[in-house]
Motif scaffolding. Structure first.
Motif, PDB file in Angstrom:
ATOM      1  N   VAL A  27     128.863  57.852   3.036  1.00 46.75           N
ATOM      2  CA  VAL A  27     128.444  58.851   4.018  1.00 46.75           C
ATOM      3  C   VAL A  27     129.615  59.751   4.408  1.00 46.75           C
ATOM      4  O   VAL A  27     129.506  60.974   4.371  1.00 46.75           O
ATOM      5  CB  VAL A  27     127.853  58.154   5.251  1.00 46.75           C
ATOM      6  CG1 VAL A  27     127.430  59.170   6.274  1.00 46.75           C
ATOM      7  CG2 VAL A  27     126.682  57.293   4.838  1.00 46.75           C
ATOM      8  N   ARG A  28     130.752  59.113   4.751  1.00 38.39           N
ATOM      9  CA  ARG A  28     131.874  59.938   5.191  1.00 38.39           C
ATOM     10  C   ARG A  28     132.410  60.861   4.095  1.00 38.39           C
ATOM     11  O   ARG A  28     132.599  62.053   4.344  1.00 38.39           O
ATOM     12  CB  ARG A  28     133.002  59.043   5.712  1.00 38.39           C
ATOM     13  CG  ARG A  28     132.819  58.684   7.145  1.00 38.39           C
ATOM     14  CD  ARG A  28     133.770  57.569   7.552  1.00 38.39           C
ATOM     15  NE  ARG A  28     133.244  56.878   8.695  1.00 38.39           N
ATOM     16  CZ  ARG A  28     133.349  57.345   9.931  1.00 38.39           C
ATOM     17  NH1 ARG A  28     133.988  58.473  10.149  1.00 38.39           N
ATOM     18  NH2 ARG A  28     132.833  56.686  10.936  1.00 38.39           N
ATOM     19  N   PRO A  29     132.648  60.326   2.880  1.00 35.93           N
ATOM     20  CA  PRO A  29     133.091  61.249   1.824  1.00 35.93           C
ATOM     21  C   PRO A  29     132.102  62.376   1.583  1.00 35.93           C
ATOM     22  O   PRO A  29     132.491  63.511   1.375  1.00 35.93           O
ATOM     23  CB  PRO A  29     133.203  60.350   0.590  1.00 35.93           C
ATOM     24  CG  PRO A  29     133.396  59.001   1.126  1.00 35.93           C
ATOM     25  CD  PRO A  29     132.656  58.939   2.415  1.00 35.93           C
ATOM     26  N   PHE A  30     130.820  62.026   1.690  1.00 35.39           N
ATOM     27  CA  PHE A  30     129.818  63.065   1.461  1.00 35.39           C
ATOM     28  C   PHE A  30     129.899  64.137   2.538  1.00 35.39           C
ATOM     29  O   PHE A  30     129.888  65.333   2.252  1.00 35.39           O
ATOM     30  CB  PHE A  30     128.428  62.431   1.451  1.00 35.39           C
ATOM     31  CG  PHE A  30     127.342  63.407   1.159  1.00 35.39           C
ATOM     32  CD1 PHE A  30     127.112  63.843  -0.127  1.00 35.39           C
ATOM     33  CD2 PHE A  30     126.580  63.935   2.182  1.00 35.39           C
ATOM     34  CE1 PHE A  30     126.121  64.764  -0.389  1.00 35.39           C
ATOM     35  CE2 PHE A  30     125.592  64.858   1.921  1.00 35.39           C
ATOM     36  CZ  PHE A  30     125.368  65.261   0.630  1.00 35.39           C
ATOM     37  N   PHE A  31     130.002  63.672   3.793  1.00 40.11           N
ATOM     38  CA  PHE A  31     130.110  64.644   4.880  1.00 40.11           C
ATOM     39  C   PHE A  31     131.375  65.473   4.738  1.00 40.11           C
ATOM     40  O   PHE A  31     131.380  66.676   4.977  1.00 40.11           O
ATOM     41  CB  PHE A  31     130.100  63.951   6.236  1.00 40.11           C
ATOM     42  CG  PHE A  31     128.722  63.618   6.714  1.00 40.11           C
ATOM     43  CD1 PHE A  31     127.652  64.400   6.343  1.00 40.11           C
ATOM     44  CD2 PHE A  31     128.495  62.524   7.526  1.00 40.11           C
ATOM     45  CE1 PHE A  31     126.381  64.107   6.758  1.00 40.11           C
ATOM     46  CE2 PHE A  31     127.228  62.218   7.946  1.00 40.11           C
ATOM     47  CZ  PHE A  31     126.171  63.010   7.564  1.00 40.11           C
ATOM     48  N   TRP A  32     132.448  64.778   4.350  1.00 37.84           N
ATOM     49  CA  TRP A  32     133.709  65.499   4.171  1.00 37.84           C
ATOM     50  C   TRP A  32     133.537  66.576   3.104  1.00 37.84           C
ATOM     51  O   TRP A  32     133.927  67.725   3.274  1.00 37.84           O
ATOM     52  CB  TRP A  32     134.807  64.518   3.752  1.00 37.84           C
ATOM     53  CG  TRP A  32     136.069  65.219   3.376  1.00 37.84           C
ATOM     54  CD1 TRP A  32     137.043  65.679   4.225  1.00 37.84           C
ATOM     55  CD2 TRP A  32     136.490  65.591   2.058  1.00 37.84           C
ATOM     56  NE1 TRP A  32     138.027  66.304   3.514  1.00 37.84           N
ATOM     57  CE2 TRP A  32     137.715  66.265   2.177  1.00 37.84           C
ATOM     58  CE3 TRP A  32     135.939  65.416   0.797  1.00 37.84           C
ATOM     59  CZ2 TRP A  32     138.406  66.759   1.090  1.00 37.84           C
ATOM     60  CZ3 TRP A  32     136.618  65.912  -0.300  1.00 37.84           C
ATOM     61  CH2 TRP A  32     137.840  66.570  -0.137  1.00 37.84           C
ATOM     62  N   PHE A  33     132.905  66.175   2.017  1.00 36.94           N
ATOM     63  CA  PHE A  33     132.714  67.124   0.932  1.00 36.94           C
ATOM     64  C   PHE A  33     131.823  68.278   1.381  1.00 36.94           C
ATOM     65  O   PHE A  33     132.092  69.440   1.094  1.00 36.94           O
ATOM     66  CB  PHE A  33     132.091  66.416  -0.268  1.00 36.94           C
ATOM     67  CG  PHE A  33     131.971  67.276  -1.479  1.00 36.94           C
ATOM     68  CD1 PHE A  33     133.108  67.625  -2.197  1.00 36.94           C
ATOM     69  CD2 PHE A  33     130.749  67.768  -1.885  1.00 36.94           C
ATOM     70  CE1 PHE A  33     133.006  68.435  -3.309  1.00 36.94           C
ATOM     71  CE2 PHE A  33     130.644  68.576  -3.003  1.00 36.94           C
ATOM     72  CZ  PHE A  33     131.786  68.912  -3.701  1.00 36.94           C
ATOM     73  N   ALA A  34     130.748  67.923   2.115  1.00 40.16           N
ATOM     74  CA  ALA A  34     129.838  68.964   2.578  1.00 40.16           C
ATOM     75  C   ALA A  34     130.568  69.924   3.510  1.00 40.16           C
ATOM     76  O   ALA A  34     130.388  71.137   3.443  1.00 40.16           O
ATOM     77  CB  ALA A  34     128.652  68.334   3.300  1.00 40.16           C
ATOM     78  N   ARG A  35     131.417  69.346   4.382  1.00 38.67           N
ATOM     79  CA  ARG A  35     132.136  70.206   5.323  1.00 38.67           C
ATOM     80  C   ARG A  35     133.094  71.126   4.583  1.00 38.67           C
ATOM     81  O   ARG A  35     133.154  72.316   4.837  1.00 38.67           O
ATOM     82  CB  ARG A  35     132.906  69.359   6.330  1.00 38.67           C
ATOM     83  CG  ARG A  35     132.326  69.397   7.720  1.00 38.67           C
ATOM     84  CD  ARG A  35     133.331  68.941   8.749  1.00 38.67           C
ATOM     85  NE  ARG A  35     134.077  67.763   8.369  1.00 38.67           N
ATOM     86  CZ  ARG A  35     133.623  66.520   8.494  1.00 38.67           C
ATOM     87  NH1 ARG A  35     132.442  66.305   9.005  1.00 38.67           N
ATOM     88  NH2 ARG A  35     134.369  65.502   8.129  1.00 38.67           N
ATOM     89  N   SER A  36     133.860  70.511   3.641  1.00 35.76           N
ATOM     90  CA  SER A  36     134.857  71.325   2.970  1.00 35.76           C
ATOM     91  C   SER A  36     134.205  72.316   2.014  1.00 35.76           C
ATOM     92  O   SER A  36     134.805  73.326   1.663  1.00 35.76           O
ATOM     93  CB  SER A  36     135.837  70.442   2.200  1.00 35.76           C
ATOM     94  OG  SER A  36     135.116  69.570   1.375  1.00 35.76           O
ATOM     95  N   ASN A  37     132.981  72.045   1.649  1.00 37.74           N
ATOM     96  CA  ASN A  37     132.284  72.962   0.749  1.00 37.74           C
ATOM     97  C   ASN A  37     131.282  73.809   1.519  1.00 37.74           C
ATOM     98  O   ASN A  37     130.316  74.295   0.953  1.00 37.74           O
ATOM     99  CB  ASN A  37     131.568  72.167  -0.341  1.00 37.74           C
ATOM    100  CG  ASN A  37     131.187  73.044  -1.506  1.00 37.74           C
ATOM    101  OD1 ASN A  37     131.752  74.114  -1.670  1.00 37.74           O
ATOM    102  ND2 ASN A  37     130.218  72.616  -2.281  1.00 37.74           N
ATOM    103  N   LYS A  38     131.545  73.963   2.824  1.00 39.95           N
ATOM    104  CA  LYS A  38     130.604  74.690   3.670  1.00 39.95           C
ATOM    105  C   LYS A  38     130.412  76.111   3.142  1.00 39.95           C
ATOM    106  O   LYS A  38     129.292  76.601   3.035  1.00 39.95           O
ATOM    107  CB  LYS A  38     131.146  74.709   5.091  1.00 39.95           C
ATOM    108  CG  LYS A  38     130.148  75.146   6.115  1.00 39.95           C
ATOM    109  CD  LYS A  38     130.695  74.928   7.500  1.00 39.95           C
ATOM    110  CE  LYS A  38     131.978  75.668   7.670  1.00 39.95           C
ATOM    111  NZ  LYS A  38     132.675  75.413   8.899  1.00 39.95           N
TER     112      LYS A  38
END
Lengths: 170, 103, 630
Positions: free
Chosen positions: C568-579
């Motif tokens: 979940v966290r890596p995914f959120f991190w990725f989603a955030r950084s790929n906003k």
């Protein structure tokens, strides 16, 4: 006939140069008539007497008279010539002149390289032209008539004064 | 009439007149002179047609000149009418003043 | 009678459609009539069809009803056709009957809810989808039902959508099961590309013909199907969604998350048992996963305070038993346990629902207590359900089904002593946490006042289920107790019968005695710890290791934490950084470039006639130059 041709060509070029360099429009117009007349002579030399006549009657006659009328309508004072002189600075000529020179150079290069030489010239009289015009090119004639009609309507429409303008001038 | 005229020279004359007309269009700002220069160019084109017609001994060149003549007449009538309107609206004949179509 | 088979899934679908489109205009009575009535009719039809099937068995002990061709692409022509054999018949009866009882219960339970019509529309859709799943003739139709029940699960977990936590639980359930579903769909692709059909019986026949035992393709196909089953049935490692799924209303938990949907994985494996038999490695994995899951979930259930979460972990644990049974080749035993589990677990959830409802939506059972005298019928039925869950010897259905599984685990050639021991430990844990729940909830001092007592409509289904929780066991009795084999012999036409290794057969009685003893020991331990209030448990939890163990179990072995950290966290991190989407840069660049060109070219649009003429002249020069010099 060669001498006549080169003389006329010389006059035509000089007269045209004068056309584009004059500050007074009426002077330019008169030089242009000279140019047209010398081109008419060239047409005659080239064996196209009918075209030479048309050049004199329609171009030098009718169209140029139209120009004269319009210039008269505009009623430009002598101060216009002064203003015109200011616009004709040498810098204004350099760019267009170089462009035109390049174009001329290219055209002459093509013509010299092509080297068509002297062709067999015979006189092509008004009869032949008229027959060709009304048989082979009859559709072109019709189209030209439509074009002239359109020009007539367009000129009439544009020459009308709008009501708003009329009120302002009144 | 003899056929002693060098047609290349006649074509070079046409080219010279054409470029002079072009020079007038580009260099002059007065719209009367621009229209005159266009007439010069049309006339030069007509000359080229007639020379070409003479070269092949055909009537087509002359016919084309007549068409150009008709076109020039129409063009001049509309062009001069436009010029008149412009002078009425802008009180000048400077072609550069009519720049409201600027993008 | 068999030709009415199509009515069984069609009726709930029709009910769902009516409620979806006309639910707002109907009165609550009307909604209940449609919602309960459609499933009731479906149930009656199911019994009629079953009577027809048993009374005069069709040739080959199966009946196929072709409704219409779904689509036809290339050589792929899946049909909408229903397949009825002993296995799907049992599933169908349980689904419709338990479904009907739960619908009946819900009609009173949910009466004060706002989305009454919506609730029944979803529930009917669920029953329809579940029946499609169970009766599907090909795997594609099965997959349709599979996704349909997943959708309904999502919709019903998030039924009280105004609380964001419920929406989160619903999404979690959906996403986690989706992991398994993806594996399963890949498995379907694999099967189709290699065997050229998805028609289940055809598939089974071709698989045995073309694939050797233990061949790579068979193992891959079985593993991928297992992935789907793990997700749907909340088995290790995809079990984390089920405890959170308790956010839904109690009847939903009873129907979807205890009795029917979560056992779809068991059904899938039983249905495609041929492929699993061809992949012994995967089948062994099924058994090991089942054993591990039943233990982990059992420990977690010991520490929960929320009554529904106890039941949720218990469900995971019981499905673990079914997987264990499937893993050792005891196909019928798994289906038998599925049936008894459907009865007693639905009963327990419905009872828990009554208790929660009676105490103002209180889920924490340590705040309950002393409910024995206040809701006596609920208490007695709950006690029956709990006994059945903890496999109280000789009188309950759970005992017979679980005993069968334990015996098979011991005796089957695929089984082992270790798996048996795990199952036995699980049985102890089951009785311990079950009776912990019973003692804490119903005994001791009353801590809250009962505000709402269940009416007849809620009581009747509970009582019926309680009766079934006892009687269903007598369909199948071990050899030492009369040797009744109704279920196994009936299922024998659809599933291979269990094999018992020689020498182990005689151990049945001894094993049964051991299992009974363990089950009773669990109950007794619960009695000591939670009825007598022996402080040993508190004292144990007081020590540091004990406290840590308690926390670990309470959080379900930290799987949520682990997945949060890993996915979940890596995914959120990725989603955030790929906003600002990387791939959008190309398009943004095109926009920017176009704007630039526009600016550049608009400079050339300066409105000056001479400039345009110069452009034409320049162009002529260039064109002539190209024509002449090139």
């Amino acid at each position: 006939m060669n001498a006549v041709f080169y003389l006329s060509a010389f006059v035509a070029v000089i007269a045209t140069i004068m056309v584009i360099t004059r500050v007074n429009a009426v002077h330019a117009l008169l030089y242009f008539i000279v140019s047209l007349l010398s081109v008419a002579v060239i047409f005659f030399v080239l064996g196209a007497p009918f075209i030479a006549a048309l050049e004199v009657i329609i171009y030098a006659g009718a169209i140029m008279v139209l120009f004269v009328f319009v210039i008269m309508l505009l009623n430009i004072g002598s101060e216009a010539a002064e203003k015109e002189k200011q616009l004709l600075s040498p810098q204004a000529w350099t760019g267009p002149a170089s462009l035109a020179a390049v174009l001329l150079g290219e055209l002459i290069y093509v013509l010299v390289k092509g080297g068509s030489g002297a062709g067999g010239i015979g006189i092509i009289g008004p009869r032949q032209v008229g027959v060709s015009l009304l048989t082979k090119y009859v559709i072109g004639v019709e189209l030209a008539s439509m074009l002239l009609l359109a020009g007539l309507v367009g000129a009439y429409h544009l020459g009308r004064r709008y009501r708003k303008e009329r009120r302002r001038t009144a | 009439m003899t056929a002693s005229v060098n047609l290349d020279h006649a074509l070079i004359l046409a080219a010279a007149l054409f470029t002079l007309g072009l020079l007038g269009v580009l260099a002059r700002r007065n719209i009367i002179f621009i229209l005159l220069s266009i007439e010069v160019m049309l006339n030069a084109a007509g000359l080229a047609f007639v020379v070409a017609g003479a070269k092949w001994g055909e009537t087509d060149g002359q016919v084309m000149f007549i068409f150009i003549l008709a076109m020039a007449a129409a063009e001049v009538s509309v062009g001069l009418a436009l010029m008149l309107r412009m002078y009425h609206m802008l009180k000048t004949l400077d072609a550069d003043a009519a720049g409201s179509m600027k993008g | 009678m068999l030709e009415f088979l199509w009515l069984i899934p069609a009726l709930p679908f029709a009910g769902s459609l009516v409620l979806a489109f006309a639910g707002r205009r109907l009165s609550r009575g009307g909604i209940a009539a449609f919602g309960v009535g459609s499933v009731g009719l479906s149930c009656i039809t199911a019994f009629a069809v079953a009577a027809g099937f048993i009374g005069q068995a069709p040739p080959g002990h199966f009946y196929v009803q072709r409704l219409w061709a779904w689509l036809s692409v290339g050589g792929f022509t899946p049909e909408i056709s229903l397949y009825l054999d002993a296995l799907s018949l049992v599933m169908m009866l349980v689904v419709t009957f338990v479904g009907f009882l739960i619908h009946l219960y819900s009609s009173e339970f949910m009466i004060e809810e706002e989305g009454y019509g919506r609730f029944f529309a979803y529930m009917n859709l669920f029953v329809g989808s579940m029946l499609t799943l169970v009766l599907a003739d090909n795997l594609l139709l099965l997959y349709l039902g599979w996704e349909g029940v997943g959708l309904c699960s999502y919709l019903l977990i998030g039924f009280w959508y105004k609380d964001p936590a419920n929406g989160l639980a619903a999404r979690k359930a959906f996403v986690v099961t989706r992991v398994g579903d993806t594996a399963m769909s890949i498995g379907l692709f694999l099967l189709f590309t290699n065997l050229g059909t998805l028609q289940i019986q055809e598939l089974m026949r071709l698989a045995t013909e073309r694939w050797a035992v233990g061949s790579g393709l068979a193992v891959a196909a079985a593993a991928l199907l297992l992935g789907g089953a793990l997700g749907k049935s909340a088995q290790l490692p995809l079990q984390t969604w089920l405890p959170d799924a308790m956010a839904g209303p109690s009847p939903v938990s009873a129907l979807i998350h205890a009795a029917t949907m979560v056992t779809a994985g068991v059904y899938l494996i039983a249905r495609t048992h041929v492929i699993f038999s061809l992949a012994p490695v995967v089948q062994e994995a099924v058994a090991v996963i089942g054993a591990l899951t039943l233990l982990l979930a059992g420990f977690s259930a010991l520490t929960q305070t929320d009554i529904k979460r106890v039941l949720a972990y218990s469900t995971i644990s019981q499905i673990g038993y079914m997987f264990l049974a499937l893993g050792v080749g005891a196909w019928s035993a798994a289906i038998f346990h599925f049936m008894t589990h459907a009865f007693f677990k639905a009963l327990l959830f419905l009872g828990a629902g009554i208790v929660i409802n009676a105490l103002h939506d209180e889920h924490n059972m340590f705040k309950m207590g002393g409910l024995r005298s206040q809701v006596p019928v609920t208490f007695w039925t709950f006690l029956v359900g709990a006994s059945s869950l903890s496999a109280l010897p000789f009188v309950t259905a759970g005992f017979y089904s679980k005993d069968l599984i334990l015996f098979e685990t011991w005796a089957s050639p695929a089984g082992s002593r270790w798996l048996w021991a795990a199952g036995l430990l699980g049985a102890f844990l089951t009785s311990l946490y079950t009776f912990r729940m019973v003692f804490v909830t119903f005994y001791g001092d009353a801590k809250m006042q009962v505000s709402r007592k269940p009416g007849a409509i809620m009581t009747v289904p509970v009582v019926i289920l309680a009766v079934l929780s006892v009687l269903a066991g007598f369909l199948e009795l071990p050899s030492s107790l009369g040797n009744v084999r109704i279920i196994t012999s009936f299922l024998g036409s659809a599933l291979p019968s269990e094999t018992v290794s020689p020498g182990a057969a005689g151990a049945g009685t001894a094993l049964m005695i051991v299992a009974s003893a363990v089950s009773l020991a669990g109950i007794f331990a619960a009695y000591l710890l939670f009825f007598k209030k022996n402080l040993a448990a508190d004292r144990l939890a007081g020590f540091v290791p004990g406290r840590m163990l308690h926390r670990l179990w309470f959080s379900g072995w930290g799987f949520d934490w682990l997945y949060d950290l890993l996915f979940v966290r890596p995914f959120f991190w990725f989603a955030r950084s790929n906003k600002d989407d990387f791939s959008d840069l190309v398009y943004l660049g095109m926009i920017w470039l176009t704007g630039r060109f526009n600016n550049m070219l608009s400079v050339s649009q300066n409105g000056k006639v001479r400039f345009y003429a110069a452009g034409i002249a320049f162009g002529a020069v260039v064109v002539i130059a190209i024509a002449v010099f090139l």
